[in-house]
Design a protein around this motif. Sequence first.
Motif, PDB file in Angstrom:
ATOM      1  N   UNK A 142       0.861  -1.178   0.000  1.00 37.04           N
ATOM      2  CA  UNK A 142       0.000   0.000   0.000  1.00 37.04           C
ATOM      3  C   UNK A 142       0.895   1.225   0.000  1.00 37.04           C
ATOM      4  N   UNK A 143       0.384   2.325  -0.548  1.00 39.12           N
ATOM      5  CA  UNK A 143       1.120   3.588  -0.484  1.00 39.12           C
ATOM      6  C   UNK A 143       1.364   3.979   0.975  1.00 39.12           C
ATOM      7  N   UNK A 144       0.484   3.519   1.850  1.00 36.20           N
ATOM      8  CA  UNK A 144       0.661   3.824   3.269  1.00 36.20           C
ATOM      9  C   UNK A 144       1.958   3.234   3.816  1.00 36.20           C
ATOM     10  N   UNK A 199       2.756  -5.219  -4.606  1.00 40.96           N
ATOM     11  CA  UNK A 199       1.371  -5.206  -5.072  1.00 40.96           C
ATOM     12  C   UNK A 199       1.307  -4.553  -6.456  1.00 40.96           C
ATOM     13  N   UNK A 200       0.927  -5.337  -7.443  1.00 45.90           N
ATOM     14  CA  UNK A 200       0.797  -4.801  -8.805  1.00 45.90           C
ATOM     15  C   UNK A 200      -0.673  -4.576  -9.150  1.00 45.90           C
ATOM     16  N   UNK A 201      -1.473  -4.366  -8.104  1.00 46.10           N
ATOM     17  CA  UNK A 201      -2.905  -4.132  -8.314  1.00 46.10           C
ATOM     18  C   UNK A 201      -3.704  -5.258  -7.712  1.00 46.10           C
ATOM     19  N   UNK A 228     -10.053  -4.071  -5.668  1.00 50.69           N
ATOM     20  CA  UNK A 228     -10.464  -2.669  -5.591  1.00 50.69           C
ATOM     21  C   UNK A 228      -9.700  -1.971  -4.470  1.00 50.69           C
ATOM     22  N   UNK A 229      -8.569  -2.570  -4.090  1.00 46.70           N
ATOM     23  CA  UNK A 229      -7.833  -2.052  -2.941  1.00 46.70           C
ATOM     24  C   UNK A 229      -6.806  -1.005  -3.352  1.00 46.70           C
ATOM     25  N   UNK A 230      -5.639  -1.454  -3.872  1.00 49.81           N
ATOM     26  CA  UNK A 230      -4.597  -0.493  -4.209  1.00 49.81           C
ATOM     27  C   UNK A 230      -3.798  -0.913  -5.427  1.00 49.81           C
ATOM     28  N   UNK A 231      -3.112   0.054  -5.980  1.00 51.95           N
ATOM     29  CA  UNK A 231      -2.201  -0.159  -7.096  1.00 51.95           C
ATOM     30  C   UNK A 231      -1.060   0.824  -6.875  1.00 51.95           C
ATOM     31  N   UNK A 250      -7.566   4.810  -7.608  1.00 54.40           N
ATOM     32  CA  UNK A 250      -8.015   5.958  -6.818  1.00 54.40           C
ATOM     33  C   UNK A 250      -7.543   5.839  -5.371  1.00 54.40           C
ATOM     34  N   UNK A 251      -7.662   4.631  -4.791  1.00 59.57           N
ATOM     35  CA  UNK A 251      -7.269   4.478  -3.385  1.00 59.57           C
ATOM     36  C   UNK A 251      -5.788   4.769  -3.187  1.00 59.57           C
ATOM     37  N   UNK A 252      -4.945   4.264  -4.096  1.00 63.11           N
ATOM     38  CA  UNK A 252      -3.514   4.539  -3.952  1.00 63.11           C
ATOM     39  C   UNK A 252      -3.201   6.009  -4.209  1.00 63.11           C
TER      40      UNK A 252
END
Lengths: 433, 324
Positions: free
Chosen positions: B8-10, B126-128, B131-134, B181-183
């Motif tokens: 995650x970007x987090x 994570x490559x996607x 509907x979580x993160x990319x 969008x989430x990322x």
Amino acid sequence: MPEVLIRGGTIVDEQGERRGDVLVSGVGIVAVDSTIDAPAGAAVVDAGGCIVAPGLVDLHTHLREPGAEVAETVETGCRAASLGGYTAVVAMPNTEPAIDNPSIARDVLELGRNALAQVAVAAAITVGRQGVHLTPMAELAALGIHLFTDDGAGVQDASLMRQALEYAGDLGIVLAQHCQDDSLAAGGHMHEGAWSSRLGIAGQPALAEESMLARDLALVRLTRSPMHFLHLSTAGSVELVRRAKAEGLPVTAEVTPHHLSLTHAEVASYDSAFKVNPPLREEADVEALRVGLEQGVIDAVATDHAPHAPEKKQVPFDEAPPGMLGLETALAVVSSAMSGRLGWVDIFAACSWRPARIGRLDPASGGRQGGPVAPGAAANLVVFDPTAEWSVDPSRLASRSRNTPYAGRQLTGKVRHTLLEGEPVVIDGEAQR
Amino acid sequence: MNDRHLLSIADLGREGIEDVMRTADSFREVAGRSIPRVPALRGKTVATLFFEASTRTRLSFETAAKRLSADVMSFAASSSSLEKGESLRDTVETIDAMGVDAMVVRHRSSGVPAQVTAWTSACVINAGDGQHEHPTQALLDCYTIREALAQRRGTEDSQNGADFAGLRIGIVGDVKHSRVARSNVLAFSALGAEVVLVAPRTLMPPSLDGWPVKATADLDSVIPDLDVVYLLRIQAERAGQVLLPNLDEYHERYGLTRERSNRLAAGALVMHPGPMIRGVEIAPEVADLPSSLVTRQVRNGVFIRSAVLFHLLGAADSGEAIDA
């Protein structure tokens, strides 16, 4: 069977709490006194520092037999039950095939005959739990079956539910609902809210439960047939039941240990052990459920023990089946969650004699569960050490499955001994057979 | 980077994002050499596990790994035993047993990369996921914005994340189902940008609690204030469901039409993670305007993914390897 003396414990039953020894002979309690000398040849069971109470009764157990013996059997599920202090479980009918006719019901009852807990059966409301045709309820009731449910799913069709209630009312049986409106819940894998939005997992709104509950309460008002509501999980549901009871509707409700102790934040790990139906909800829901249990709006704790084989859970979260183990951890989880709100008498009321009454397993209904701890009563007893600390090791559970949400967690309170019909089936935390 | 994985970007925070962008600058320079390859990850094996087909993202990662001299192993679900009923865990453990240093995971279900970390000792990227993160998409988007802003100032020198302070970025479209969008919400806001989500409520997440964003259903009301318009992909199958009446109405309300693009502030940037549907999310002629960064996003993807691999696999033992 030799006599058994349970020595040095604090007795808790509907009459209250007091110090006392309990002498068991055969299948019954023969003496209760402040001190009893061990008769010659009697086995002495130490209950020092422990509570001695009527065995727990679980209204909601998935024993998975027939059909999913890889996940659980009547034998292993009942061993897990006895280790959790349960002396009776109600087997849910969502087996394969479903318990929707007398011959399968008889099979399951027969499998339970030699198990480590008494096995009662709930039968399906509709054939195959398909929500279309009513099961032969009168024939099933003749086997002593009192609870009927399509659990795993709610009965979606309101007209069918009305007819089921009317038919059941004549028979004196109770319909139990898994409140879940599929048109609102479909495709949801967790509670709809802040966490589902963040994690990108489709959610089930609280409304999916509450709308069916509200519908069913209106049907109870119409038909006057009694209903039991399974595993309520939202603050709104507690409020609906509170008002229904104030109005005098003949309804009862249960809550699970996990809905009393865990929130949707657990799903942040994407660990499918936390996937369950109804889903883990918000802090405010957990608080409302605790208050509901404290105030008696919710009558009973039920585990919804739902074993799934490890390989079924080791898949993406949205592909994993919902459900978690509960029997072996329930009493520790509930007593910790309710500590400071409920005394021991009320905790055991919620876990033993009130569910016994709802399931008609209590003495007044001709059953042998739920106490009291008194001479002449059945020797279905649990000895619980409220201060013992232990860590949940999934590999050491008696269940055939491993999907506990408490893996690795430290719990306070452990079942030390369990007596089933006078037989010490659990001694010092070990199942005896 | 603070961790062994990029889920995650987090996991990165502002500093981590800026680190990756700085490293990507080096790889942009490497790409200009006659042999665009450095030995930084020689002897390391990167496996791409694409349980969901995405040729573009997979090629981008594989190119990025090869430019660092890593060995690349490619696993696609269609050619696997998953279809024969093997569990996700068994698949991951099998690949782990072949000895890989990084797993690049793409899956249609949210959370799979996080689950995979429990079953392998390799770094997981994570490559996607569902509907979580990319996260690498968000990193390359930040990098592309940074580059465009620097060029606008007429310089190659970037002020790195500082460029984002006060930047107004609108993310338009199916936010609810979008991992991009989430990322990007996390990345843009970590760098100090103001993010506004623009979508009908049916395509907005049910709860925005804790999201550092504003939200509106009215694109026209925010268009003149945006520095960046980030258009999300709309999946055609959403239209005709209850979420959306049809694609024409979507284009009418949320498409970047010529008319809307004329109302954009001078120098505003237009972005899209691809693949674009011209005539739905964006008018065909707008997609080809100089303000559109769509092809630059693709090119920068390779630099960013090289930088991520380098940080996770190479930084510790070969800090100088880029210059070799």
